[in-house]
Design a protein around this motif. Structure first.
Motif, PDB file in Angstrom:
ATOM      1  N   MET A 125      -9.138  18.278  10.561  1.00  0.00           N
ATOM      2  CA  MET A 125      -7.971  17.553  10.077  1.00  0.00           C
ATOM      3  C   MET A 125      -8.293  16.073   9.904  1.00  0.00           C
ATOM      4  O   MET A 125      -7.687  15.398   9.108  1.00  0.00           O
ATOM      5  N   GLY A 126      -9.288  15.521  10.643  1.00  0.00           N
ATOM      6  CA  GLY A 126      -9.582  14.099  10.635  1.00  0.00           C
ATOM      7  C   GLY A 126     -10.099  13.560   9.327  1.00  0.00           C
ATOM      8  O   GLY A 126      -9.744  12.477   8.917  1.00  0.00           O
ATOM      9  N   ALA A 127     -10.972  14.285   8.589  1.00  0.00           N
ATOM     10  CA  ALA A 127     -11.609  13.752   7.387  1.00  0.00           C
ATOM     11  C   ALA A 127     -10.638  13.669   6.213  1.00  0.00           C
ATOM     12  O   ALA A 127     -10.776  12.802   5.369  1.00  0.00           O
ATOM     13  N   ALA A 128      -9.685  14.573   6.148  1.00  0.00           N
ATOM     14  CA  ALA A 128      -8.777  14.619   5.010  1.00  0.00           C
ATOM     15  C   ALA A 128      -7.511  13.789   5.205  1.00  0.00           C
ATOM     16  O   ALA A 128      -6.621  13.838   4.373  1.00  0.00           O
ATOM     17  N   LEU A 129      -7.437  13.039   6.278  1.00  0.00           N
ATOM     18  CA  LEU A 129      -6.231  12.258   6.546  1.00  0.00           C
ATOM     19  C   LEU A 129      -6.087  11.095   5.578  1.00  0.00           C
ATOM     20  O   LEU A 129      -7.065  10.396   5.299  1.00  0.00           O
ATOM     21  N   PRO A 130      -4.865  10.856   5.098  1.00  0.00           N
ATOM     22  CA  PRO A 130      -4.635   9.646   4.305  1.00  0.00           C
ATOM     23  C   PRO A 130      -4.833   8.408   5.188  1.00  0.00           C
ATOM     24  O   PRO A 130      -4.698   8.473   6.412  1.00  0.00           O
ATOM     25  N   LEU A 131      -5.143   7.297   4.564  1.00  0.00           N
ATOM     26  CA  LEU A 131      -5.437   6.059   5.282  1.00  0.00           C
ATOM     27  C   LEU A 131      -4.294   5.646   6.208  1.00  0.00           C
ATOM     28  O   LEU A 131      -4.528   5.224   7.337  1.00  0.00           O
ATOM     29  N   TRP A 132      -3.051   5.788   5.740  1.00  0.00           N
ATOM     30  CA  TRP A 132      -1.914   5.358   6.561  1.00  0.00           C
ATOM     31  C   TRP A 132      -1.801   6.200   7.835  1.00  0.00           C
ATOM     32  O   TRP A 132      -1.434   5.689   8.888  1.00  0.00           O
ATOM     33  N   LEU A 133      -2.159   7.492   7.762  1.00  0.00           N
ATOM     34  CA  LEU A 133      -2.113   8.324   8.956  1.00  0.00           C
ATOM     35  C   LEU A 133      -3.257   7.989   9.908  1.00  0.00           C
ATOM     36  O   LEU A 133      -3.086   8.010  11.125  1.00  0.00           O
ATOM     37  N   LYS A 134      -4.411   7.661   9.349  1.00  0.00           N
ATOM     38  CA  LYS A 134      -5.532   7.241  10.207  1.00  0.00           C
ATOM     39  C   LYS A 134      -5.157   5.987  10.980  1.00  0.00           C
ATOM     40  O   LYS A 134      -5.441   5.860  12.169  1.00  0.00           O
ATOM     41  N   PHE A 135      -4.519   5.029  10.285  1.00  0.00           N
ATOM     42  CA  PHE A 135      -4.087   3.795  10.939  1.00  0.00           C
ATOM     43  C   PHE A 135      -3.057   4.091  12.024  1.00  0.00           C
ATOM     44  O   PHE A 135      -3.163   3.598  13.151  1.00  0.00           O
ATOM     45  N   LEU A 136      -2.059   4.909  11.695  1.00  0.00           N
ATOM     46  CA  LEU A 136      -1.000   5.204  12.657  1.00  0.00           C
ATOM     47  C   LEU A 136      -1.504   6.051  13.828  1.00  0.00           C
ATOM     48  O   LEU A 136      -0.918   6.031  14.909  1.00  0.00           O
ATOM     49  N   ASP A 137      -2.611   6.776  13.629  1.00  0.00           N
ATOM     50  CA  ASP A 137      -3.184   7.554  14.722  1.00  0.00           C
ATOM     51  C   ASP A 137      -3.786   6.632  15.787  1.00  0.00           C
ATOM     52  O   ASP A 137      -4.003   7.037  16.918  1.00  0.00           O
ATOM     53  N   GLU A 138      -4.033   5.391  15.425  1.00  0.00           N
ATOM     54  CA  GLU A 138      -4.587   4.397  16.359  1.00  0.00           C
ATOM     55  C   GLU A 138      -3.493   3.455  16.890  1.00  0.00           C
ATOM     56  O   GLU A 138      -3.783   2.358  17.363  1.00  0.00           O
ATOM     57  N   THR A 139      -2.250   3.883  16.812  1.00  0.00           N
ATOM     58  CA  THR A 139      -1.104   3.051  17.179  1.00  0.00           C
ATOM     59  C   THR A 139      -1.216   2.433  18.566  1.00  0.00           C
ATOM     60  O   THR A 139      -0.929   1.260  18.742  1.00  0.00           O
ATOM     61  N   SER A 140      -1.625   3.205  19.546  1.00  0.00           N
ATOM     62  CA  SER A 140      -1.645   2.670  20.908  1.00  0.00           C
ATOM     63  C   SER A 140      -2.589   1.476  21.016  1.00  0.00           C
ATOM     64  O   SER A 140      -2.290   0.509  21.714  1.00  0.00           O
ATOM     65  N   LYS A 141      -3.715   1.519  20.315  1.00  0.00           N
ATOM     66  CA  LYS A 141      -4.650   0.391  20.347  1.00  0.00           C
ATOM     67  C   LYS A 141      -4.058  -0.833  19.651  1.00  0.00           C
ATOM     68  O   LYS A 141      -4.139  -1.949  20.161  1.00  0.00           O
ATOM     69  N   VAL A 142      -3.453  -0.622  18.490  1.00  0.00           N
ATOM     70  CA  VAL A 142      -2.865  -1.726  17.726  1.00  0.00           C
ATOM     71  C   VAL A 142      -1.739  -2.383  18.520  1.00  0.00           C
ATOM     72  O   VAL A 142      -1.692  -3.614  18.657  1.00  0.00           O
ATOM     73  N   VAL A 143      -0.854  -1.564  19.059  1.00  0.00           N
ATOM     74  CA  VAL A 143       0.286  -2.093  19.816  1.00  0.00           C
ATOM     75  C   VAL A 143      -0.186  -2.809  21.080  1.00  0.00           C
ATOM     76  O   VAL A 143       0.336  -3.870  21.437  1.00  0.00           O
ATOM     77  N   THR A 144      -1.188  -2.266  21.752  1.00  0.00           N
ATOM     78  CA  THR A 144      -1.717  -2.904  22.962  1.00  0.00           C
ATOM     79  C   THR A 144      -2.281  -4.285  22.648  1.00  0.00           C
ATOM     80  O   THR A 144      -1.987  -5.262  23.346  1.00  0.00           O
ATOM     81  N   VAL A 145      -3.057  -4.385  21.593  1.00  0.00           N
ATOM     82  CA  VAL A 145      -3.659  -5.673  21.218  1.00  0.00           C
ATOM     83  C   VAL A 145      -2.572  -6.673  20.811  1.00  0.00           C
ATOM     84  O   VAL A 145      -2.592  -7.835  21.249  1.00  0.00           O
ATOM     85  N   LEU A 146      -1.625  -6.248  19.990  1.00  0.00           N
ATOM     86  CA  LEU A 146      -0.554  -7.162  19.563  1.00  0.00           C
ATOM     87  C   LEU A 146       0.313  -7.612  20.744  1.00  0.00           C
ATOM     88  O   LEU A 146       0.716  -8.776  20.830  1.00  0.00           O
ATOM     89  N   THR A 147       0.590  -6.699  21.662  1.00  0.00           N
ATOM     90  CA  THR A 147       1.397  -7.040  22.832  1.00  0.00           C
ATOM     91  C   THR A 147       0.659  -8.016  23.735  1.00  0.00           C
ATOM     92  O   THR A 147       1.235  -9.002  24.206  1.00  0.00           O
TER      93      THR A 147
END
Length: 182
Positions: free
Chosen positions: A1-23
């Motif tokens: 499932m990982g290779a065929a993911l659209p870019l926006w889903l790949k980004f959102l799959d990393e949400t915890s990292k993004v939110v942690t850094v921004l917080t």
């Protein structure tokens, strides 16, 4: 499932990292007891979701059967992101903007609320959760944010008075907790 993911889903799959850094960046930038209190509430909401998850023991959707057994009810991503969205919206509506933030920060809900919806949708699209798990996590996040914001605004137990002189110490403890949870 990982290779065929659209870019926006790949980004959102990393949400915890993004939110942690921004917080962490917001916490370090403001060094504010109010922001540290907010971060602590988000961490407690996430932990509560994980405790409930272990008590309910409802498995995630079947397409993740290759992974170890983990539980999905309620979604801790949905609860924590909803906590962020609701608390930030309340803060923008009810509290003065922190002096270190630009004046347009009052419009943060315009970004945070749609982002939270996208995260919730992505958790289902990525196969990590079912809709009932997302709804349960969202409701938990709403309840936690409402409760936590009321504690701050009503200065229950003198929390604002107690934390204000401890800005630096509370910021450090919140940062350590933020990385410990994630």
């Amino acid at each position: 499932m990982g290779a065929a993911l659209p870019l926006w889903l790949k980004f959102l799959d990393e949400t915890s990292k993004v939110v942690t850094v921004l917080t962490a960046a917001a916490l370090l930038y403001t060094r504010s007891a109010g922001v540290a209190f907010f971060v602590t509430g988000a961490l407690l909401c996430s932990k509560l979701a994980k405790v409930i998850k272990k008590a309910i023991r409802q498995e995630r959707p079947s397409q993740l059967s290759g992974r170890k057994v983990s539980y999905g009810m309620p979604s801790s991503h949905a609860s924590t992101c909803t906590f962020f969205a609701v608390y930030i919206t309340f803060a923008c509506l009810e509290l003065p903007i922190h002096p270190t933030f630009p004046h347009f920060a009052v419009f943060a809900p315009v970004v945070v609320l749609p982002w939270t919806c996208m995260i919730a949708i992505s958790r289902v699209r990525l196969g990590h959760h079912t809709w009932p798990q997302i709804v349960a996590g969202t409701l938990l996040g709403i309840c936690c944010a409402g409760f936590w914001f009321k504690l701050w605004v009503d200065d229950v137990g003198g929390i604002m008075t107690f934390l204000s002189p401890l800005n630096d110490e509370f910021t450090v403890v919140s940062l350590i907790s933020l990385y410990w949870v994630n």
